[in-house]
Design a protein around this motif. Sequence first.
Motif, PDB file in Angstrom:
ATOM      1  N   LEU A 160       0.813  -1.165  -0.003  1.00  0.00           N
ATOM      2  CA  LEU A 160       0.017   0.155  -0.162  1.00  0.00           C
ATOM      3  C   LEU A 160       0.797   1.296  -0.004  1.00  0.00           C
ATOM      4  CD1 LEU A 160      -3.047  -1.183   2.353  1.00  0.00           C
ATOM      5  CD2 LEU A 160      -2.650  -0.902  -0.274  1.00  0.00           C
ATOM      6  N   GLU A 161       1.944   1.190   0.665  1.00  0.00           N
ATOM      7  CA  GLU A 161       2.879   2.317   0.761  1.00  0.00           C
ATOM      8  C   GLU A 161       3.372   2.514  -0.977  1.00  0.00           C
ATOM      9  OE1 GLU A 161       7.167   3.747   2.580  1.00  0.00           O
ATOM     10  OE2 GLU A 161       6.103   1.835   3.689  1.00  0.00           O
ATOM     11  N   ARG A 162       3.851   1.629  -1.543  1.00  0.00           N
ATOM     12  CA  ARG A 162       4.350   1.573  -2.871  1.00  0.00           C
ATOM     13  C   ARG A 162       3.439   1.954  -3.880  1.00  0.00           C
ATOM     14  NH1 ARG A 162       8.656  -3.351  -2.674  1.00  0.00           N
ATOM     15  NH2 ARG A 162      10.007  -2.406  -1.521  1.00  0.00           N
ATOM     16  N   HIS A 163       2.299   1.522  -3.674  1.00  0.00           N
ATOM     17  CA  HIS A 163       1.252   1.423  -4.670  1.00  0.00           C
ATOM     18  C   HIS A 163      -0.232   2.112  -4.065  1.00  0.00           C
ATOM     19  CE1 HIS A 163       3.696  -0.962  -7.372  1.00  0.00           C
ATOM     20  NE2 HIS A 163       3.854  -1.586  -6.296  1.00  0.00           N
ATOM     21  N   PRO A 164      -0.225   3.230  -3.697  1.00  0.00           N
ATOM     22  CA  PRO A 164      -1.345   3.790  -3.025  1.00  0.00           C
ATOM     23  C   PRO A 164      -2.481   3.769  -3.871  1.00  0.00           C
ATOM     24  CG  PRO A 164       0.132   5.583  -3.550  1.00  0.00           C
ATOM     25  CD  PRO A 164       0.894   4.120  -3.854  1.00  0.00           C
ATOM     26  N   GLU A 165      -2.383   3.687  -5.280  1.00  0.00           N
ATOM     27  CA  GLU A 165      -3.460   3.716  -6.266  1.00  0.00           C
ATOM     28  C   GLU A 165      -4.513   2.425  -6.007  1.00  0.00           C
ATOM     29  OE1 GLU A 165      -0.440   3.150  -6.845  1.00  0.00           O
ATOM     30  OE2 GLU A 165      -0.391   1.359  -8.180  1.00  0.00           O
ATOM     31  N   VAL A 166      -3.919   1.432  -5.196  1.00  0.00           N
ATOM     32  CA  VAL A 166      -4.714   0.321  -4.866  1.00  0.00           C
ATOM     33  C   VAL A 166      -5.763   0.666  -4.085  1.00  0.00           C
ATOM     34  CG1 VAL A 166      -4.713  -1.881  -3.752  1.00  0.00           C
ATOM     35  CG2 VAL A 166      -2.769  -1.204  -5.340  1.00  0.00           C
ATOM     36  N   GLU A 167      -5.646   1.416  -3.146  1.00  0.00           N
ATOM     37  CA  GLU A 167      -6.805   1.860  -2.011  1.00  0.00           C
ATOM     38  C   GLU A 167      -8.078   2.609  -3.061  1.00  0.00           C
ATOM     39  OE1 GLU A 167      -6.020   3.166   1.834  1.00  0.00           O
ATOM     40  OE2 GLU A 167      -3.793   3.203   1.268  1.00  0.00           O
ATOM     41  N   HIS A 168      -7.923   3.322  -4.103  1.00  0.00           N
ATOM     42  CA  HIS A 168      -8.562   3.581  -5.054  1.00  0.00           C
ATOM     43  C   HIS A 168      -9.422   2.687  -5.463  1.00  0.00           C
ATOM     44  CE1 HIS A 168      -7.466   7.733  -3.957  1.00  0.00           C
ATOM     45  NE2 HIS A 168      -6.333   7.219  -4.319  1.00  0.00           N
ATOM     46  N   LEU A 169      -8.625   1.779  -6.281  1.00  0.00           N
ATOM     47  CA  LEU A 169      -9.079   0.559  -6.987  1.00  0.00           C
ATOM     48  C   LEU A 169     -10.322  -0.083  -5.993  1.00  0.00           C
ATOM     49  CD1 LEU A 169      -6.175  -1.206  -8.971  1.00  0.00           C
ATOM     50  CD2 LEU A 169      -7.867   0.316  -9.819  1.00  0.00           C
ATOM     51  N   ALA A 170      -9.681  -0.355  -4.773  1.00  0.00           N
ATOM     52  CA  ALA A 170     -10.560  -1.086  -3.767  1.00  0.00           C
ATOM     53  C   ALA A 170     -11.945  -0.445  -3.676  1.00  0.00           C
ATOM     54  CB  ALA A 170      -9.945  -1.314  -2.536  1.00  0.00           C
ATOM     55  N   ARG A 171     -12.127   1.055  -3.947  1.00  0.00           N
ATOM     56  CA  ARG A 171     -13.360   1.724  -3.665  1.00  0.00           C
ATOM     57  C   ARG A 171     -14.123   1.275  -4.691  1.00  0.00           C
ATOM     58  NH1 ARG A 171     -11.444   1.295   0.262  1.00  0.00           N
ATOM     59  NH2 ARG A 171     -13.216  -0.164   0.103  1.00  0.00           N
ATOM     60  N   GLU A 172     -13.342   1.394  -5.971  1.00  0.00           N
ATOM     61  CA  GLU A 172     -14.108   1.093  -7.239  1.00  0.00           C
ATOM     62  C   GLU A 172     -14.834  -0.356  -7.337  1.00  0.00           C
ATOM     63  OE1 GLU A 172     -11.179   4.118  -9.782  1.00  0.00           O
ATOM     64  OE2 GLU A 172     -11.803   2.110 -10.727  1.00  0.00           O
ATOM     65  N   VAL A 173     -13.894  -1.249  -7.018  1.00  0.00           N
ATOM     66  CA  VAL A 173     -14.363  -2.794  -6.802  1.00  0.00           C
ATOM     67  C   VAL A 173     -15.712  -3.030  -6.084  1.00  0.00           C
ATOM     68  CG1 VAL A 173     -13.608  -4.842  -6.362  1.00  0.00           C
ATOM     69  CG2 VAL A 173     -12.123  -3.644  -7.547  1.00  0.00           C
ATOM     70  N   GLU A 174     -15.435  -1.959  -4.819  1.00  0.00           N
ATOM     71  CA  GLU A 174     -16.451  -2.391  -3.913  1.00  0.00           C
ATOM     72  C   GLU A 174     -17.729  -1.531  -4.534  1.00  0.00           C
ATOM     73  OE1 GLU A 174     -15.823  -0.122  -0.243  1.00  0.00           O
ATOM     74  OE2 GLU A 174     -17.880  -0.688   0.577  1.00  0.00           O
ATOM     75  N   GLU A 175     -17.899  -0.611  -5.180  1.00  0.00           N
ATOM     76  CA  GLU A 175     -19.014  -0.064  -5.892  1.00  0.00           C
ATOM     77  C   GLU A 175     -19.638  -0.979  -6.828  1.00  0.00           C
ATOM     78  OE1 GLU A 175     -20.899   2.308  -4.620  1.00  0.00           O
ATOM     79  OE2 GLU A 175     -19.491   2.236  -3.239  1.00  0.00           O
ATOM     80  N   ALA A 176     -18.345  -1.721  -7.598  1.00  0.00           N
ATOM     81  CA  ALA A 176     -19.052  -2.494  -8.609  1.00  0.00           C
ATOM     82  C   ALA A 176     -19.735  -3.743  -8.167  1.00  0.00           C
ATOM     83  CB  ALA A 176     -17.749  -3.042  -9.646  1.00  0.00           C
TER      84      ALA A 176
END
Length: 398
Positions: A36-52
Amino acid sequence: MSRVLREVEEALEDDSLRRALERAAENNERNVARVLERHPEVEHLAREVEEAKKSVIERLDYYIDKAMESLRRVGARPYLAETPEEAREIVAGIVGRGKLVVMSKSMVAEELRLREHLEALGNRVWETDLGQLLVQLENGRPMHTIAPAVHISRVEAARLVSERLGLELSSGSPEEIVEAVRRFLREKLVHADVGITGANAVAADTGAVFLVENEGNIRIVSGLSRKHVVVTGVDKIMPTILDAFKAVLVQAAYAGLYPPTYVNVTAGPSSTADIELHRVYGAQGPREVHVVLVDNGRRRAARHPVLSEQLRCIRCGRCQLECPVWQQSANHWGGRVYGGPMGLGWTAVTESLEVAAEAAMLCLGCMRCDLVCPMEIPLSRIAAWLKRQYTRRMGLSG
Ligand code: SF4
């Protein structure tokens, strides 16, 4: 004493199990933090996956129909199995008898007791994920959703491999075990009649099946046999191929394995049109791809105000490793297949509300699971609801 309490009590006396679980929890925490430190964008992806995922759960029947239609369009054969019995029957009909079958790790296959069923029909069936193979060799059950052999030490793994497979080991090091198993399984993988996998995601718009892994066994299981059978829950359906890709990336990241070594995408059987543009199915890969979508309580849960939340789960296993009760008892705390915080909900959905409710009584309510779940599933709320079911059943509520 019930099965759950007896198993948890035995687990509490097992010091080596506790040490193995503590090591796994520490490693996972470190690995996920690093990702998560190296790839903070994963947390945004997680929100998108949750909505989907929310949108699929709200209209599950629509997405099941859409996925089946898309699977047909790409030449795969889709099935919807309402019960484990139905699913077993479908797979048995595809596999037949006296066949060599290779499998990759699948919790839904565990739900169905699929390996045992196919073996009873006279097939030779081998797990090809190392952890799951160790579980097969000890006649046990997975103790974590992505690390099924988390409870097996290297000494025990060496014993299982040499005694049960007859493989000679000198040092018994992990490297030596991996090499010996690789040689043993290679011959099965090459000659298998049928390859059975799960799925991490199925795209409703295209019928593409996504599988994420690091060992490399899944690409062989799904790519080398003449028949590839996918067995997965209807909760794995994602609206689009892009959503499905995001889901497997998020799962890998929160399992601490990012980027995943392999992401496999299968959209129908192999084919070629290299001769006069005439399409021929069954080139180097499978000639047939069968996709068995398993309900087993999921469609009913999708309409339930509390249990529907569990269907967002991407099976990263993070809540298990974070939970102080699971850290003492692994999947002994839970149902036959699923254990730990995620296991309470999944057991209620796929196995038994009674078993889940009783297991929930051991939950401490510390809410650590809620904090780490990438899908923001209110696991402690599900546990609290299950506790209420238990006290009602026992006539303890006011
Ligand atoms: S409940 Fe959340 S943390 Fe637990 S396995 Fe599922 S997605 Fe991961």
